[in-house]
Design a protein around this motif. Sequence first.
Motif, PDB file in Angstrom:
ATOM      1  N   VAL A   1      20.396  37.255 -10.103  1.00 35.15           N
ATOM      2  CA  VAL A   1      19.399  38.209 -10.579  1.00 35.15           C
ATOM      3  C   VAL A   1      19.726  38.657 -11.993  1.00 35.15           C
ATOM      4  O   VAL A   1      18.852  38.759 -12.858  1.00 35.15           O
ATOM      5  CB  VAL A   1      19.329  39.428  -9.628  1.00 35.15           C
ATOM      6  CG1 VAL A   1      18.702  40.604 -10.307  1.00 35.15           C
ATOM      7  CG2 VAL A   1      18.546  39.082  -8.387  1.00 35.15           C
ATOM      8  N   PHE A   2      21.013  38.925 -12.235  1.00 33.78           N
ATOM      9  CA  PHE A   2      21.368  39.488 -13.531  1.00 33.78           C
ATOM     10  C   PHE A   2      21.484  38.445 -14.621  1.00 33.78           C
ATOM     11  O   PHE A   2      21.464  38.788 -15.801  1.00 33.78           O
ATOM     12  CB  PHE A   2      22.674  40.271 -13.431  1.00 33.78           C
ATOM     13  CG  PHE A   2      22.589  41.451 -12.508  1.00 33.78           C
ATOM     14  CD1 PHE A   2      23.595  41.714 -11.596  1.00 33.78           C
ATOM     15  CD2 PHE A   2      21.499  42.300 -12.538  1.00 33.78           C
ATOM     16  CE1 PHE A   2      23.516  42.794 -10.743  1.00 33.78           C
ATOM     17  CE2 PHE A   2      21.417  43.379 -11.683  1.00 33.78           C
ATOM     18  CZ  PHE A   2      22.426  43.620 -10.786  1.00 33.78           C
TER      19      PHE A   2
ATOM     20  N   MET B   1      18.329  40.280  -1.097  1.00 33.39           N
ATOM     21  CA  MET B   1      17.788  41.119  -0.035  1.00 33.39           C
ATOM     22  C   MET B   1      18.083  40.537   1.330  1.00 33.39           C
ATOM     23  O   MET B   1      18.408  41.271   2.268  1.00 33.39           O
ATOM     24  CB  MET B   1      16.274  41.305  -0.198  1.00 33.39           C
ATOM     25  CG  MET B   1      15.855  42.061  -1.410  1.00 33.39           C
ATOM     26  SD  MET B   1      17.028  43.317  -1.939  1.00 33.39           S
ATOM     27  CE  MET B   1      16.960  44.439  -0.573  1.00 33.39           C
ATOM     28  N   ALA B   2      17.986  39.214   1.481  1.00 33.93           N
ATOM     29  CA  ALA B   2      18.268  38.621   2.789  1.00 33.93           C
ATOM     30  C   ALA B   2      19.703  38.909   3.201  1.00 33.93           C
ATOM     31  O   ALA B   2      19.973  39.301   4.344  1.00 33.93           O
ATOM     32  CB  ALA B   2      18.005  37.116   2.743  1.00 33.93           C
TER      33      ALA B   2
ATOM     34  N   THR C   1       7.665  27.911  -2.594  1.00 33.68           N
ATOM     35  CA  THR C   1       8.954  28.594  -2.517  1.00 33.68           C
ATOM     36  C   THR C   1       8.810  29.910  -1.773  1.00 33.68           C
ATOM     37  O   THR C   1       9.619  30.231  -0.892  1.00 33.68           O
ATOM     38  CB  THR C   1       9.482  28.874  -3.940  1.00 33.68           C
ATOM     39  OG1 THR C   1       9.383  27.699  -4.708  1.00 33.68           O
ATOM     40  CG2 THR C   1      10.903  29.351  -3.895  1.00 33.68           C
ATOM     41  N   ALA C   2       7.754  30.651  -2.107  1.00 30.84           N
ATOM     42  CA  ALA C   2       7.580  31.960  -1.483  1.00 30.84           C
ATOM     43  C   ALA C   2       7.294  31.810   0.012  1.00 30.84           C
ATOM     44  O   ALA C   2       7.716  32.651   0.810  1.00 30.84           O
ATOM     45  CB  ALA C   2       6.449  32.709  -2.170  1.00 30.84           C
ATOM     46  N   ILE C   3       6.579  30.756   0.404  1.00 34.37           N
ATOM     47  CA  ILE C   3       6.308  30.547   1.827  1.00 34.37           C
ATOM     48  C   ILE C   3       7.608  30.317   2.570  1.00 34.37           C
ATOM     49  O   ILE C   3       7.841  30.884   3.646  1.00 34.37           O
ATOM     50  CB  ILE C   3       5.353  29.348   2.027  1.00 34.37           C
ATOM     51  CG1 ILE C   3       3.954  29.709   1.554  1.00 34.37           C
ATOM     52  CG2 ILE C   3       5.309  28.927   3.485  1.00 34.37           C
ATOM     53  CD1 ILE C   3       3.011  28.542   1.544  1.00 34.37           C
ATOM     54  N   VAL C   4       8.481  29.497   1.985  1.00 39.15           N
ATOM     55  CA  VAL C   4       9.755  29.221   2.650  1.00 39.15           C
ATOM     56  C   VAL C   4      10.581  30.500   2.756  1.00 39.15           C
ATOM     57  O   VAL C   4      11.172  30.795   3.797  1.00 39.15           O
ATOM     58  CB  VAL C   4      10.513  28.124   1.876  1.00 39.15           C
ATOM     59  CG1 VAL C   4      11.898  27.946   2.433  1.00 39.15           C
ATOM     60  CG2 VAL C   4       9.760  26.829   1.955  1.00 39.15           C
ATOM     61  N   ILE C   5      10.607  31.271   1.679  1.00 39.63           N
ATOM     62  CA  ILE C   5      11.364  32.520   1.712  1.00 39.63           C
ATOM     63  C   ILE C   5      10.795  33.458   2.777  1.00 39.63           C
ATOM     64  O   ILE C   5      11.531  34.080   3.547  1.00 39.63           O
ATOM     65  CB  ILE C   5      11.341  33.189   0.329  1.00 39.63           C
ATOM     66  CG1 ILE C   5      12.138  32.364  -0.662  1.00 39.63           C
ATOM     67  CG2 ILE C   5      11.896  34.595   0.401  1.00 39.63           C
ATOM     68  CD1 ILE C   5      12.084  32.900  -2.069  1.00 39.63           C
ATOM     69  N   GLY C   6       9.454  33.521   2.839  1.00 36.90           N
ATOM     70  CA  GLY C   6       8.822  34.380   3.836  1.00 36.90           C
ATOM     71  C   GLY C   6       9.162  33.935   5.249  1.00 36.90           C
ATOM     72  O   GLY C   6       9.403  34.758   6.137  1.00 36.90           O
TER      73      GLY C   6
ATOM     74  N   TYR D   1      12.810  36.338  -8.828  1.00 41.02           N
ATOM     75  CA  TYR D   1      12.317  36.608  -7.474  1.00 41.02           C
ATOM     76  C   TYR D   1      13.149  35.881  -6.436  1.00 41.02           C
ATOM     77  O   TYR D   1      13.485  36.449  -5.394  1.00 41.02           O
ATOM     78  CB  TYR D   1      10.845  36.197  -7.374  1.00 41.02           C
ATOM     79  CG  TYR D   1      10.309  36.220  -5.967  1.00 41.02           C
ATOM     80  CD1 TYR D   1      10.040  35.048  -5.285  1.00 41.02           C
ATOM     81  CD2 TYR D   1      10.079  37.422  -5.325  1.00 41.02           C
ATOM     82  CE1 TYR D   1       9.564  35.083  -4.000  1.00 41.02           C
ATOM     83  CE2 TYR D   1       9.595  37.458  -4.041  1.00 41.02           C
ATOM     84  CZ  TYR D   1       9.344  36.276  -3.380  1.00 41.02           C
ATOM     85  OH  TYR D   1       8.872  36.306  -2.096  1.00 41.02           O
ATOM     86  N   VAL D   2      13.499  34.621  -6.685  1.00 40.65           N
ATOM     87  CA  VAL D   2      14.256  33.855  -5.700  1.00 40.65           C
ATOM     88  C   VAL D   2      15.633  34.491  -5.472  1.00 40.65           C
ATOM     89  O   VAL D   2      16.055  34.706  -4.337  1.00 40.65           O
ATOM     90  CB  VAL D   2      14.392  32.386  -6.146  1.00 40.65           C
ATOM     91  CG1 VAL D   2      15.354  31.647  -5.250  1.00 40.65           C
ATOM     92  CG2 VAL D   2      13.046  31.704  -6.116  1.00 40.65           C
ATOM     93  N   PHE D   3      16.336  34.811  -6.545  1.00 35.89           N
ATOM     94  CA  PHE D   3      17.651  35.433  -6.388  1.00 35.89           C
ATOM     95  C   PHE D   3      17.531  36.825  -5.791  1.00 35.89           C
ATOM     96  O   PHE D   3      18.395  37.259  -5.027  1.00 35.89           O
ATOM     97  CB  PHE D   3      18.390  35.483  -7.724  1.00 35.89           C
ATOM     98  CG  PHE D   3      19.059  34.195  -8.070  1.00 35.89           C
ATOM     99  CD1 PHE D   3      18.656  33.447  -9.155  1.00 35.89           C
ATOM    100  CD2 PHE D   3      20.107  33.724  -7.307  1.00 35.89           C
ATOM    101  CE1 PHE D   3      19.279  32.252  -9.466  1.00 35.89           C
ATOM    102  CE2 PHE D   3      20.744  32.541  -7.608  1.00 35.89           C
ATOM    103  CZ  PHE D   3      20.319  31.800  -8.687  1.00 35.89           C
TER     104      PHE D   3
END
Lengths: 126, 455
Positions: B117-118, B134-135, A77-82, B127-129
């Motif tokens: 997030v909340f 941020m994006a 997941t983090a790789i895709v987000i990055g 982290y994903v949200f």
Amino acid sequence: MILLAALAVSVLFAAGIYLVLQPDAIRGIAGLLLLSNAAILFLVVAGAGTGRRRAPVHPVEDAAAAADPLPQALALTAIVIGFATTAFLVALVHRLQRAHDSVDAQDLARAEEEELEREPRPEEGE
Amino acid sequence: MTPVLPLGVAFAAALALTLLDGRRRWVGVLAIALHGATLAALVLVATHAADGAAETVTGGWPAGLGIRLRADGLGLVFAVLAAVVLLLALADEVALGIRSRWFPALVAFLLVGLTGVFLTADAFNFYVFFEITMAASFALGSYGATARRLRAAWVFAAVNLVGSAFFLVGVGALYHLTGTLDFPQIAARAAAVEPGSLALVGAIFLAAFGLKLGLFPFHAWAPAVYRGTDPAVAAVLAGAVANVGSYGLLRFGVEVLPATVATGAPVLLVLGGLSALYGGVLARNRRQLGETLAYSSIAQAGFVLAAIAVGGEAGVAAAITVAIASSLAKAALFLLTTRRGALGAVAFAAAACSVAGLPPTAGFLAKLQLFRAAILAGNAPLLAVVAGASALSFLYMFQAFQRHVWAAAGADGEERRPRAVPVILALGIVALGAWPEPLLRAGAAVARELARGAP
């Protein structure tokens, strides 16, 4: 093994920070990529051979050596987000280059100062 | 009433708006309506969750395996606040005329990220949200696409991505130490972990959230970004996105790692005090209003951290009240950056009084709670620092009013005529201050819920 991985994470992190601090914005992007990959490597190592007593899916003899699959899913997941954020950053730096004819931080700072000088000063109310 | 409802509505709204051209007026109005629907869904969840948190575990898995979404008091307060600020900023920009086809969609995705997030109780889902938020905010940072906006967006993106890398390391470390990603379970298992390791994790989270909030050692990006971005975007960044930092400090500090905060309280108090004084001193004599407001945000971030460090129900209630009052005031002030006219000046004055902590505004209540928490903890230096920082905030807000509103009155700068939204915000700030029950009760209820431990 853990020591080697920790050293790798540290080297990646240090290289990433060094590049982010460079004046050239493109090196900054490379640095940010290294930083996020350092964090992802840390995630993967955080789950490797941690000695969890039961293998999650299929029983194996040496369960302690089986890696935890959850951090690997997190790393994907983090790789895709990055990847997505890097794509955005490259587009942003491209627009910056078109607007300033340069991606050097000093040129950007000079452009900022010139713009601020041109603005009308607020009157000193007394 | 599951927390999935507001998330689903927000996500559907974002997808719908992506397909439409944001520059058309009807699309802007539709965006406002969809935001209103998300806000209504949040309020619905809040009213149904009165007897405890509304929880769902996605996929029907048991709580440790699946991702738990939880709408408890703290999350709902911040989610409703974020939805309100985003709705008002969007309404203001629609009234002025949106210049980019992606603006409503980006604000809608920002709402998705913030609501997620909340309302999540899983660290990696957080982290994903967080990254979605941020994006969307990076893209919004360059709204307007002039050279100045692009520079501000680049600074904002680069600095916050470093913060995200830190946060990811923190989540990985927390998983390695406790074996779970679920907030209540981490809190339960944290007692069995060596305190030194948890202190390191706490420091990582402090860095990540401090960066988001603009806390003292991590503040350097704030003046450049807040003076460079479009006023509506700056209002959103200061009024909604910065709250991810406050919420993160409260959630990770008070629920997940309370012992770490207790042992690290002196350090946190010093950092918070430094931030408050640094922001207060540097906010004076600024040429750009955006810079004054940026340093003011740094000072308010210091108040939030100091309140969390003081701890106890009083401290947590103070932190929440400061976050709410500061978000509303900053949103109003940023929207008024290029506004003139008598009514705009009055709204500016009301919001400035809120930042300075003068009654009858929400900011006064926040300062009151902060003083009360410091007195209850018997912490004299903190009291002195808060009093000094409050005096400074009165000074620089009055200076800002003098320079940017009073002295400029009658000058024919660009007058952005629609001033409905900042006036609404200012009225809200004064109403919250004149009728303090809801704000105080909300803060106390959330603080009690957090102190009791997660349900």
